[in-house]
Design a protein around this motif. Sequence first.
Motif: not given
Length: 256
Positions: A7, A75, A97, A103, A77
Amino acid sequence: MGSGLTPRIHDTAAAGFSAGSGAYARGRPSYPQEAIDFLADKIALGPGKKVLDLAAGTGKFTALLVPTGAEVVAVEPVKEMGDQLRSSVPGVDVLEGTAEAVPLPDASVDAVTVAQAFHWFDAPLALAEIARVLNAGGDLAMLWNRRDESVRWVAHMNELIRWHEFNQRSYETVDWAAAVAASRLYTPLKKSTFRYEQVLDRVGLEDRLRSVSYIAAKPEAEREQVVALGMTAVDGMSEPFVLPYNTLVFWCSKRS
Ligand SMILES: C[S@@+](CC[C@H](N)C(=O)[O-])C[C@H]1O[C@@H](n2cnc3c(N)ncnc32)[C@H](O)[C@@H]1O
Protein backbone atom coordinates in the motif's frame (compact mmCIF):
# COMPACT_ATOMS: atom_id res chain seq x y z
CA MET A 1 -4.87 -8.95 0.71
CA GLY A 2 -6.25 -8.00 -2.68
CA SER A 3 -3.70 -7.16 -5.35
CA GLY A 4 -0.81 -7.94 -3.02
CA LEU A 5 0.83 -4.59 -3.79
CA THR A 6 2.51 -2.65 -1.00
CA PRO A 7 0.00 0.00 0.00
CA ARG A 8 1.40 3.37 -1.02
CA ILE A 9 -0.26 6.71 -1.43
CA HIS A 10 0.71 9.89 -3.25
CA ASP A 11 3.42 11.89 -1.39
CA THR A 12 1.30 15.08 -1.22
CA ALA A 13 -1.61 13.09 0.24
CA ALA A 14 0.65 11.41 2.82
CA ALA A 15 2.33 14.67 3.91
CA GLY A 16 -0.66 16.97 3.62
CA PHE A 17 -3.32 14.79 5.21
CA SER A 18 -1.12 13.74 8.16
CA ALA A 19 0.06 17.31 8.94
CA GLY A 20 -3.33 18.85 8.23
CA SER A 21 -5.75 16.39 9.85
CA GLY A 22 -6.86 18.89 12.53
CA ALA A 23 -7.47 21.69 10.02
CA TYR A 24 -9.20 19.12 7.80
CA ALA A 25 -11.64 18.13 10.54
CA ARG A 26 -12.35 21.80 11.36
CA GLY A 27 -12.27 23.38 7.90
CA ARG A 28 -13.52 20.92 5.27
CA PRO A 29 -17.18 20.82 4.28
CA SER A 30 -19.63 18.06 4.96
CA TYR A 31 -21.99 16.94 2.16
CA PRO A 32 -25.63 17.87 1.42
CA GLN A 33 -28.16 15.64 3.16
CA GLU A 34 -30.13 15.63 -0.10
CA ALA A 35 -27.19 13.87 -1.79
CA ILE A 36 -27.06 11.23 0.96
CA ASP A 37 -30.82 10.61 0.71
CA PHE A 38 -30.50 10.35 -3.07
CA LEU A 39 -27.63 7.87 -2.79
CA ALA A 40 -29.35 5.87 -0.05
CA ASP A 41 -32.11 5.31 -2.58
CA LYS A 42 -29.93 4.74 -5.66
CA ILE A 43 -27.47 2.35 -4.03
CA ALA A 44 -29.88 0.91 -1.44
CA LEU A 45 -28.12 1.89 1.77
CA GLY A 46 -30.05 0.80 4.84
CA PRO A 47 -30.46 -1.82 7.55
CA GLY A 48 -29.10 -5.21 6.53
CA LYS A 49 -26.60 -3.68 4.08
CA LYS A 50 -22.85 -3.31 4.58
CA VAL A 51 -21.08 -0.27 3.14
CA LEU A 52 -17.36 0.47 2.91
CA ASP A 53 -16.40 4.15 3.08
CA LEU A 54 -13.05 4.12 1.31
CA ALA A 55 -10.48 6.89 1.95
CA ALA A 56 -12.70 7.93 4.82
CA GLY A 57 -10.35 10.63 6.17
CA THR A 58 -11.64 12.22 9.37
CA GLY A 59 -15.09 10.71 8.77
CA LYS A 60 -16.98 13.63 7.25
CA PHE A 61 -18.84 11.34 4.85
CA THR A 62 -18.72 8.26 7.12
CA ALA A 63 -20.75 10.14 9.75
CA LEU A 64 -23.54 10.69 7.22
CA LEU A 65 -23.68 6.99 6.30
CA VAL A 66 -24.30 5.82 9.88
CA PRO A 67 -27.90 7.19 10.14
CA THR A 68 -28.92 5.17 7.03
CA GLY A 69 -28.86 2.10 9.30
CA ALA A 70 -26.34 0.27 7.11
CA GLU A 71 -23.34 -1.38 8.76
CA VAL A 72 -20.41 0.94 8.01
CA VAL A 73 -16.73 0.02 7.76
CA ALA A 74 -14.12 2.69 6.99
CA VAL A 75 -10.70 2.33 5.33
CA GLU A 76 -8.09 5.10 5.56
CA PRO A 77 -4.31 4.99 5.00
CA VAL A 78 -3.21 8.07 7.00
CA LYS A 79 -3.06 7.32 10.73
CA GLU A 80 -3.77 10.91 11.86
CA MET A 81 -6.93 11.04 9.72
CA GLY A 82 -8.09 7.61 10.95
CA ASP A 83 -7.52 8.68 14.58
CA GLN A 84 -9.76 11.74 14.05
CA LEU A 85 -12.38 9.44 12.51
CA ARG A 86 -12.33 7.05 15.50
CA SER A 87 -13.00 9.90 17.92
CA SER A 88 -15.56 11.77 15.79
CA VAL A 89 -17.60 8.77 14.57
CA PRO A 90 -17.54 6.17 17.35
CA GLY A 91 -18.80 2.67 16.65
CA VAL A 92 -17.45 2.46 13.09
CA ASP A 93 -14.80 -0.16 12.35
CA VAL A 94 -11.79 1.83 10.99
CA LEU A 95 -9.16 -0.18 9.10
CA GLU A 96 -5.80 0.99 7.81
CA GLY A 97 -5.47 0.38 4.08
CA THR A 98 -5.55 1.83 0.62
CA ALA A 99 -7.89 1.70 -2.36
CA GLU A 100 -5.31 -0.34 -4.24
CA ALA A 101 -5.08 -2.93 -1.42
CA VAL A 102 -8.36 -2.96 0.49
CA PRO A 103 -8.08 -4.95 3.76
CA LEU A 104 -11.39 -6.80 3.28
CA PRO A 105 -12.27 -10.24 1.88
CA ASP A 106 -13.73 -10.85 -1.58
CA ALA A 107 -17.48 -10.17 -1.97
CA SER A 108 -17.89 -8.79 1.55
CA VAL A 109 -19.74 -5.43 1.10
CA ASP A 110 -22.91 -4.29 -0.68
CA ALA A 111 -21.66 -0.79 -1.51
CA VAL A 112 -18.47 1.26 -1.59
CA THR A 113 -18.46 5.04 -1.21
CA VAL A 114 -15.51 7.31 -2.02
CA ALA A 115 -15.92 10.97 -1.04
CA GLN A 116 -13.44 13.59 -2.30
CA ALA A 117 -10.72 10.99 -2.80
CA PHE A 118 -10.90 8.92 -6.00
CA HIS A 119 -8.53 11.36 -7.75
CA TRP A 120 -5.77 10.21 -5.37
CA PHE A 121 -6.14 6.57 -6.42
CA ASP A 122 -4.49 4.53 -9.14
CA ALA A 123 -7.87 4.28 -10.87
CA PRO A 124 -7.51 0.91 -12.71
CA LEU A 125 -6.09 -0.82 -9.61
CA ALA A 126 -8.67 0.75 -7.30
CA LEU A 127 -11.59 -0.12 -9.59
CA ALA A 128 -10.44 -3.76 -9.66
CA GLU A 129 -10.00 -3.85 -5.87
CA ILE A 130 -13.41 -2.30 -5.28
CA ALA A 131 -15.01 -4.86 -7.63
CA ARG A 132 -13.23 -7.62 -5.69
CA VAL A 133 -14.72 -6.61 -2.32
CA LEU A 134 -18.22 -5.86 -3.71
CA ASN A 135 -20.94 -8.49 -3.73
CA ALA A 136 -22.39 -9.36 -7.15
CA GLY A 137 -24.45 -6.37 -8.28
CA GLY A 138 -23.02 -4.21 -5.48
CA ASP A 139 -22.72 -0.45 -5.97
CA LEU A 140 -19.94 2.10 -6.15
CA ALA A 141 -20.51 5.82 -5.45
CA MET A 142 -17.96 8.61 -5.87
CA LEU A 143 -18.57 12.18 -4.70
CA TRP A 144 -16.78 15.48 -4.90
CA ASN A 145 -17.56 18.87 -3.45
CA ARG A 146 -16.44 21.32 -6.16
CA ARG A 147 -16.02 24.94 -5.11
CA ASP A 148 -18.31 27.15 -7.18
CA GLU A 149 -15.99 29.54 -8.98
CA SER A 150 -18.85 31.48 -10.54
CA VAL A 151 -18.81 33.32 -7.22
CA ARG A 152 -16.20 36.06 -7.61
CA TRP A 153 -14.41 35.89 -4.25
CA VAL A 154 -14.12 32.09 -4.53
CA ALA A 155 -12.49 32.39 -7.97
CA HIS A 156 -10.19 35.11 -6.62
CA MET A 157 -9.19 32.98 -3.61
CA ASN A 158 -8.42 30.02 -5.89
CA GLU A 159 -6.24 32.29 -8.05
CA LEU A 160 -4.39 33.64 -5.03
CA ILE A 161 -3.53 30.19 -3.69
CA ARG A 162 -2.85 28.95 -7.25
CA TRP A 163 -5.22 26.07 -6.69
CA HIS A 164 -5.47 25.05 -10.34
CA GLU A 165 -1.71 25.02 -10.75
CA PHE A 166 -0.95 22.85 -7.74
CA ASN A 167 -4.00 20.63 -7.69
CA GLN A 168 -2.52 18.67 -10.60
CA ARG A 169 -4.45 15.48 -9.90
CA SER A 170 -7.62 17.52 -10.12
CA TYR A 171 -10.76 15.42 -10.38
CA GLU A 172 -12.18 18.09 -12.69
CA THR A 173 -10.02 17.09 -15.63
CA VAL A 174 -10.59 13.35 -15.46
CA ASP A 175 -13.28 11.61 -17.48
CA TRP A 176 -14.53 9.29 -14.71
CA ALA A 177 -17.15 7.66 -16.93
CA ALA A 178 -14.38 6.63 -19.35
CA ALA A 179 -12.18 5.35 -16.51
CA VAL A 180 -15.03 3.22 -15.17
CA ALA A 181 -15.95 1.97 -18.67
CA ALA A 182 -12.32 1.03 -19.38
CA SER A 183 -12.32 -1.32 -16.40
CA ARG A 184 -15.23 -3.29 -17.92
CA LEU A 185 -16.23 -4.18 -14.37
CA TYR A 186 -19.18 -1.82 -13.87
CA THR A 187 -22.37 -0.54 -15.46
CA PRO A 188 -22.13 2.93 -17.09
CA LEU A 189 -21.45 5.70 -14.59
CA LYS A 190 -24.37 8.00 -13.81
CA LYS A 191 -24.12 11.52 -12.40
CA SER A 192 -26.21 13.95 -10.43
CA THR A 193 -25.36 17.37 -8.94
CA PHE A 194 -26.45 19.03 -5.69
CA ARG A 195 -25.83 22.42 -4.11
CA TYR A 196 -24.07 22.84 -0.81
CA GLU A 197 -23.05 25.87 1.24
CA GLN A 198 -20.37 25.89 3.91
CA VAL A 199 -20.79 28.72 6.39
CA LEU A 200 -17.45 29.72 7.87
CA ASP A 201 -16.12 32.35 10.24
CA ARG A 202 -12.65 33.80 9.63
CA VAL A 203 -10.81 31.04 11.54
CA GLY A 204 -12.90 28.41 9.76
CA LEU A 205 -11.99 29.81 6.34
CA GLU A 206 -8.32 29.88 7.35
CA ASP A 207 -8.60 26.21 8.34
CA ARG A 208 -10.35 25.49 5.04
CA LEU A 209 -7.24 26.81 3.27
CA ARG A 210 -4.85 25.00 5.65
CA SER A 211 -6.64 21.72 4.89
CA VAL A 212 -5.85 21.82 1.15
CA SER A 213 -3.32 18.99 0.82
CA TYR A 214 -0.55 20.88 -1.04
CA ILE A 215 -0.87 23.80 1.43
CA ALA A 216 -0.95 21.49 4.46
CA ALA A 217 2.22 19.78 3.19
CA LYS A 218 4.24 23.06 3.29
CA PRO A 219 6.51 24.08 6.20
CA GLU A 220 4.54 26.12 8.74
CA ALA A 221 5.83 29.63 7.90
CA GLU A 222 5.27 29.14 4.17
CA ARG A 223 1.86 27.59 4.80
CA GLU A 224 0.71 30.55 6.88
CA GLN A 225 1.90 32.95 4.16
CA VAL A 226 -0.26 31.20 1.57
CA VAL A 227 -3.22 31.18 3.99
CA ALA A 228 -2.81 34.93 4.66
CA LEU A 229 -2.63 35.60 0.91
CA GLY A 230 -5.75 33.50 0.25
CA MET A 231 -7.62 35.34 3.00
CA THR A 232 -7.14 38.66 1.19
CA ALA A 233 -9.93 37.44 -1.15
CA VAL A 234 -12.41 38.25 1.62
CA ASP A 235 -10.93 41.66 2.51
CA GLY A 236 -13.80 44.05 3.10
CA MET A 237 -16.35 41.24 3.46
CA SER A 238 -17.98 40.49 6.78
CA GLU A 239 -18.34 37.12 8.50
CA PRO A 240 -19.75 34.59 8.08
CA PHE A 241 -18.38 33.66 4.66
CA VAL A 242 -20.60 31.36 2.62
CA LEU A 243 -18.47 29.04 0.51
CA PRO A 244 -20.68 27.50 -2.20
CA TYR A 245 -20.13 24.08 -3.76
CA ASN A 246 -21.58 21.90 -6.45
CA THR A 247 -21.59 18.40 -5.04
CA LEU A 248 -21.04 15.91 -7.86
CA VAL A 249 -22.39 12.43 -7.20
CA PHE A 250 -21.46 9.54 -9.51
CA TRP A 251 -22.65 5.96 -9.16
CA CYS A 252 -22.58 2.59 -10.94
CA SER A 253 -22.98 -1.10 -10.14
CA LYS A 254 -20.62 -4.03 -10.39
CA ARG A 255 -21.48 -6.12 -13.43
CA SER A 256 -22.60 -9.60 -12.46
C1 LIG B 1 -9.76 14.89 0.66
S1 LIG B 1 -9.65 13.58 1.79
C2 LIG B 1 -11.32 12.96 1.84
C3 LIG B 1 -11.66 12.32 3.16
C4 LIG B 1 -13.13 11.98 3.37
N1 LIG B 1 -13.60 10.96 2.46
C5 LIG B 1 -14.02 13.23 3.26
O1 LIG B 1 -14.96 13.21 2.49
O2 LIG B 1 -13.76 14.19 3.99
C6 LIG B 1 -8.81 12.37 0.83
C7 LIG B 1 -8.47 11.12 1.62
O3 LIG B 1 -7.97 10.13 0.71
C8 LIG B 1 -6.97 9.40 1.39
N2 LIG B 1 -6.17 8.71 0.37
C9 LIG B 1 -5.22 9.24 -0.43
N3 LIG B 1 -4.72 8.29 -1.24
C10 LIG B 1 -5.38 7.14 -0.95
C11 LIG B 1 -5.31 5.81 -1.45
N4 LIG B 1 -4.48 5.48 -2.44
N5 LIG B 1 -6.14 4.87 -0.90
C12 LIG B 1 -7.01 5.22 0.07
N6 LIG B 1 -7.10 6.44 0.59
C13 LIG B 1 -6.30 7.40 0.08
C14 LIG B 1 -6.24 10.46 2.18
O4 LIG B 1 -5.48 9.91 3.22
C15 LIG B 1 -7.40 11.33 2.68
O5 LIG B 1 -7.88 10.93 3.92
